[in-house]
Design an enzyme around this catalytic site. Structure first.
Site, PDB file in Angstrom:
ATOM      1  N   ASN A  70      -0.024  13.128   4.344  1.00 50.47           N
ATOM      2  CA  ASN A  70      -0.761  12.331   5.326  1.00 50.47           C
ATOM      3  C   ASN A  70      -0.383  12.745   6.743  1.00 50.47           C
ATOM      4  O   ASN A  70       0.243  11.986   7.488  1.00 50.47           O
ATOM      5  CB  ASN A  70      -0.450  10.848   5.119  1.00 50.47           C
ATOM      6  CG  ASN A  70      -1.711  10.013   5.103  1.00 50.47           C
ATOM      7  OD1 ASN A  70      -2.657  10.325   5.813  1.00 50.47           O
ATOM      8  ND2 ASN A  70      -1.712   8.958   4.309  1.00 50.47           N
ATOM      9  N   GLU A  94     -13.041   6.070   4.552  1.00 48.46           N
ATOM     10  CA  GLU A  94     -12.734   7.046   5.597  1.00 48.46           C
ATOM     11  C   GLU A  94     -14.070   7.468   6.217  1.00 48.46           C
ATOM     12  O   GLU A  94     -14.609   8.536   5.919  1.00 48.46           O
ATOM     13  CB  GLU A  94     -11.962   8.216   4.997  1.00 48.46           C
ATOM     14  CG  GLU A  94     -10.635   7.739   4.396  1.00 48.46           C
ATOM     15  CD  GLU A  94      -9.919   8.780   3.560  1.00 48.46           C
ATOM     16  OE1 GLU A  94     -10.365   9.950   3.546  1.00 48.46           O
ATOM     17  OE2 GLU A  94      -8.923   8.434   2.909  1.00 48.46           O
ATOM     18  N   TYR A 140       0.821  -1.205   0.000  1.00 46.97           N
ATOM     19  CA  TYR A 140       0.000   0.000   0.000  1.00 46.97           C
ATOM     20  C   TYR A 140       0.855   1.255   0.000  1.00 46.97           C
ATOM     21  O   TYR A 140       1.803   1.396   0.781  1.00 46.97           O
ATOM     22  CB  TYR A 140      -0.945   0.036   1.213  1.00 46.97           C
ATOM     23  CG  TYR A 140      -1.743   1.320   1.286  1.00 46.97           C
ATOM     24  CD1 TYR A 140      -2.692   1.608   0.323  1.00 46.97           C
ATOM     25  CD2 TYR A 140      -1.505   2.260   2.289  1.00 46.97           C
ATOM     26  CE1 TYR A 140      -3.418   2.793   0.361  1.00 46.97           C
ATOM     27  CE2 TYR A 140      -2.223   3.446   2.340  1.00 46.97           C
ATOM     28  CZ  TYR A 140      -3.175   3.706   1.372  1.00 46.97           C
ATOM     29  OH  TYR A 140      -3.870   4.885   1.406  1.00 46.97           O
ATOM     30  N   TYR A 164     -19.648  38.216  41.223  1.00 50.63           N
ATOM     31  CA  TYR A 164     -18.905  37.045  40.763  1.00 50.63           C
ATOM     32  C   TYR A 164     -17.829  37.406  39.734  1.00 50.63           C
ATOM     33  O   TYR A 164     -16.745  36.825  39.732  1.00 50.63           O
ATOM     34  CB  TYR A 164     -19.849  36.027  40.124  1.00 50.63           C
ATOM     35  CG  TYR A 164     -20.717  35.251  41.081  1.00 50.63           C
ATOM     36  CD1 TYR A 164     -20.749  35.521  42.440  1.00 50.63           C
ATOM     37  CD2 TYR A 164     -21.523  34.220  40.606  1.00 50.63           C
ATOM     38  CE1 TYR A 164     -21.557  34.812  43.307  1.00 50.63           C
ATOM     39  CE2 TYR A 164     -22.344  33.484  41.455  1.00 50.63           C
ATOM     40  CZ  TYR A 164     -22.350  33.792  42.810  1.00 50.63           C
ATOM     41  OH  TYR A 164     -23.156  33.067  43.652  1.00 50.63           O
ATOM     42  N   PHE A 206      -2.991   9.120  11.713  1.00 52.98           N
ATOM     43  CA  PHE A 206      -3.291  10.392  11.066  1.00 52.98           C
ATOM     44  C   PHE A 206      -4.613  10.994  11.535  1.00 52.98           C
ATOM     45  O   PHE A 206      -4.959  12.106  11.166  1.00 52.98           O
ATOM     46  CB  PHE A 206      -3.348  10.203   9.545  1.00 52.98           C
ATOM     47  CG  PHE A 206      -4.195   9.030   9.143  1.00 52.98           C
ATOM     48  CD1 PHE A 206      -5.568   9.059   9.269  1.00 52.98           C
ATOM     49  CD2 PHE A 206      -3.601   7.874   8.664  1.00 52.98           C
ATOM     50  CE1 PHE A 206      -6.347   7.975   8.922  1.00 52.98           C
ATOM     51  CE2 PHE A 206      -4.383   6.772   8.315  1.00 52.98           C
ATOM     52  CZ  PHE A 206      -5.757   6.829   8.446  1.00 52.98           C
ATOM     53  N   HIS A 257      -5.624  15.719  -4.920  1.00 53.74           N
ATOM     54  CA  HIS A 257      -5.886  16.030  -3.521  1.00 53.74           C
ATOM     55  C   HIS A 257      -5.765  17.526  -3.214  1.00 53.74           C
ATOM     56  O   HIS A 257      -6.250  17.984  -2.182  1.00 53.74           O
ATOM     57  CB  HIS A 257      -4.946  15.233  -2.608  1.00 53.74           C
ATOM     58  CG  HIS A 257      -5.361  13.801  -2.455  1.00 53.74           C
ATOM     59  ND1 HIS A 257      -5.619  12.989  -3.518  1.00 53.74           N
ATOM     60  CD2 HIS A 257      -5.569  13.042  -1.341  1.00 53.74           C
ATOM     61  CE1 HIS A 257      -5.960  11.784  -3.087  1.00 53.74           C
ATOM     62  NE2 HIS A 257      -5.946  11.792  -1.767  1.00 53.74           N
ATOM     63  N   ARG A 263     -14.789  38.598  42.018  1.00 56.38           N
ATOM     64  CA  ARG A 263     -14.132  37.676  42.953  1.00 56.38           C
ATOM     65  C   ARG A 263     -13.913  36.277  42.383  1.00 56.38           C
ATOM     66  O   ARG A 263     -13.078  35.526  42.886  1.00 56.38           O
ATOM     67  CB  ARG A 263     -14.891  37.605  44.274  1.00 56.38           C
ATOM     68  CG  ARG A 263     -16.327  37.154  44.214  1.00 56.38           C
ATOM     69  CD  ARG A 263     -16.974  37.347  45.592  1.00 56.38           C
ATOM     70  NE  ARG A 263     -18.412  37.410  45.508  1.00 56.38           N
ATOM     71  CZ  ARG A 263     -19.219  36.464  45.998  1.00 56.38           C
ATOM     72  NH1 ARG A 263     -18.719  35.406  46.592  1.00 56.38           N
ATOM     73  NH2 ARG A 263     -20.523  36.610  45.893  1.00 56.38           N
TER      74      ARG A 263
END
Length: 514
Positions: free
Chosen positions: A198, A418, A55, A284, A332, A85, A287
């Protein structure tokens, strides 16, 4: 000239990132990095000649991982990966974000776990040092597998395609900018396309920059609170160390100590410290400031620990292990970073909210203990700082929306390969906007507090708060008839960004007091 930062196999520090990304420190690959990359590249070269598919080396990617690619088409495969991409859309992101992408990807390549050739990494280092910044569109990353589209836009530059901003800020073709800098585009070999895209580098870079900015802004929030406590005739007793020790939260103790130190020696505080002051306790927003500011400090501390671990990580898929194995993994996925980016956005909104509440008290005649309505010069004719608080309120409302987590969302992609993503890039983008908003909110509180302190005359501000007010007065006049307020707000924002107010607010810093 600044000496280059040597990128080796050891992790970068957050300070290293800021120095390169914001201050243009050049980089160079160290001998250990070159050796590590050469060793892992030898493994990839061996597998590239194997008859069995591997791969990312001799196959397609993502949902096409089962498609075997013959040697004659692998160069085309790498080019196709980068071109396809680099599919982002929208306006270009900021230069410092792109430089963060480049630096952090380079740091991972240098550890020798990606199989990239040393020459390819060297080109990335030289491009970064030359001040060449690829044009990276804002939209395109799902935060898994890493920041694919943004990193692909960077990788496109290395093959001489796409557009960049050169060192002078001119937008131009990447090939022209590289040629002018004496750099030659690379022809990517097996595995290198994946190695370049990646990673979680975009979201990590934005996290590191946000942490750097927040360190100063949380200090500034403490100082703003001190100015407001003084201006509202509040007590400093609630910030005492013995009370804080009853609740041993680390960040709260730091903020309380800083507020107490900023109020030390204040004639205004001393003027109402006796039994004649019948008020039982402050609101508030006064303090409880250490609790809110301190929580943000603790959140930032946790986020910094996550960032440091990610800076020590080698993010790629597949990776080349020291024993020569090449293994797929899920490192990743941006979940660790995305979660703390969202966590920080929540704290930013909370700190901004309490700052706005203190500002509003100073402008409200029923709660300000004697200050004129809206700190106006001629009540009825002048509006004073009324609309500055509107601006503050609008920003706080926006910060609340930005605090809605991105990391709880996911949308499947790549034909369901994915099928769960982090949205970490989006978490980082909204945090950047939130940090900018917090700076403006704190600036408006300081602007109001400085005017309120002037209006307490003849009572004098303390040494620290007085010094801060004087720095503000170098850019913004004191009380008077209504003026154009927007430039005054921006002037205080600039003083905050430059560190001038923080420097004056150090308890040890001398400064004029009136």
């Amino acid at each position: 000239m600044t000496s280059p930062l040597q990128i080796g196999t050891q992790p970068l520090t957050q300070a290293d990132v800021v120095a390169v990304v914001r201050h243009a420190r050049p980089v160079v690959l160290g001998p250990d990095a070159l050796a590590a990359m050469a060793a892992s590249r030898a493994v990839v070269d061996t597998l590239a000649g194997d008859a069995h598919p591997h791969y990312g080396i001799s196959t397609g990617f993502g949902a096409l991982a089962t498609t075997s690619i013959p040697p004659s088409r692998r160069t085309a495969l790498q080019q196709s990966l980068i071109r396809s991409h680099a599919a982002g859309s929208g306006e270009p992101v900021e230069r410092e974000v792109v430089r963060g992408l480049m630096l952090l990807r380079l740091a991972t390549l240098a550890r020798g776990r990606t199989g990239v050739r040393p020459a390819t990494a060297a080109l990335l280092a030289a491009t970064l040092s030359a001040g060449i910044t690829p044009v990276v569109p804002e939209y395109g990353s799902l935060g898994c597998s890493g920041d694919l589209a943004p990193l692909a836009a960077v990788a496109l530059t290395l093959i001489g395609e796409g557009e960049v901003h050169d060192a002078r800020g001119r937008r131009r073709p990447a090939a022209d900018a590289l040629a002018e800098a004496g750099l030659t585009p690379v022809t990517l070999a097996e595995k290198e396309g994946l190695a370049l895209i990646n990673g979680t580098d975009g979201m990590l870079g934005m996290l590191v920059l946000a942490l750097h900015d927040l360190a100063g802004l949380l200090d500034a929030a403490d100082l703003a609170a001190a100015m407001s406590v003084e201006a509202l005739l509040g007590t400093d007793r609630v910030f005492a160390a013995d009370l804080q020790r009853l609740r041993p939260q680390a960040g709260q103790a730091v903020s309380a100590a800083r507020i107490a130190a900023a109020l030390a020696g204040s004639p205004i505080v001393a003027s109402h410290a006796g039994p004649e002051d019948t008020r039982v306790q402050d609101a508030y927003s006064l303090r409880c400031a250490p609790a809110v500011h301190g929580t943000a400090r603790d959140t930032a501390g946790y986020a910094a620990a996550v960032a440091d671990r990610e800076l020590a990580s080698s993010i790629d898929n597949p990776v080349v292990l020291p024993d020569g194995r090449v293994e797929s993994n899920g490192n990743f996925h941006g979940a660790p970073i995305a979660a703390v980016l969202d966590f920080l956005a929540i704290s930013v909104a909370d700190v901004a909210s309490i700052c706005e509440r203190r500002t509003d008290r100073m402008l409200d005649r029923t709660r300000s203990h004697g200050l004129p309505p809206f700190l106006a010069h001629e009540v009825g004719v002048d509006s004073g700082l009324m609309i500055a608080q509107y601006t503050q309120a609008g920003i706080v409302s926006e910060l609340k929306r930005l605090a809605v987590p991105a990391s709880v969302d996911s949308i499947p992609s790549s034909a369901m390969q994915e099928d769960h993503v982090s949205m970490g890039w989006h978490a980082a983008r909204k945090l950047r906007r939130a940090v900018d908003g917090l700076r403006q909110v704190i600036a408006i509180e300081m602007l109001a507090a400085a005017r309120a302190l002037d209006l307490r005359a003849p009572l004098a501000a303390g040494p620290v708060t007085g010094a801060m007010r004087e720095v503000i007065r170098t850019a913004v006049p004191g009380p008077g008839p209504d003026r154009h307020l927007a430039p005054e707000i921006e002037a205080v924002v600039a003083l905050l960004a430059s560190g001038a107010i923080l420097a004056a607010g150090s308890p040890a810093a001398p400064g004029p007091v009136r």
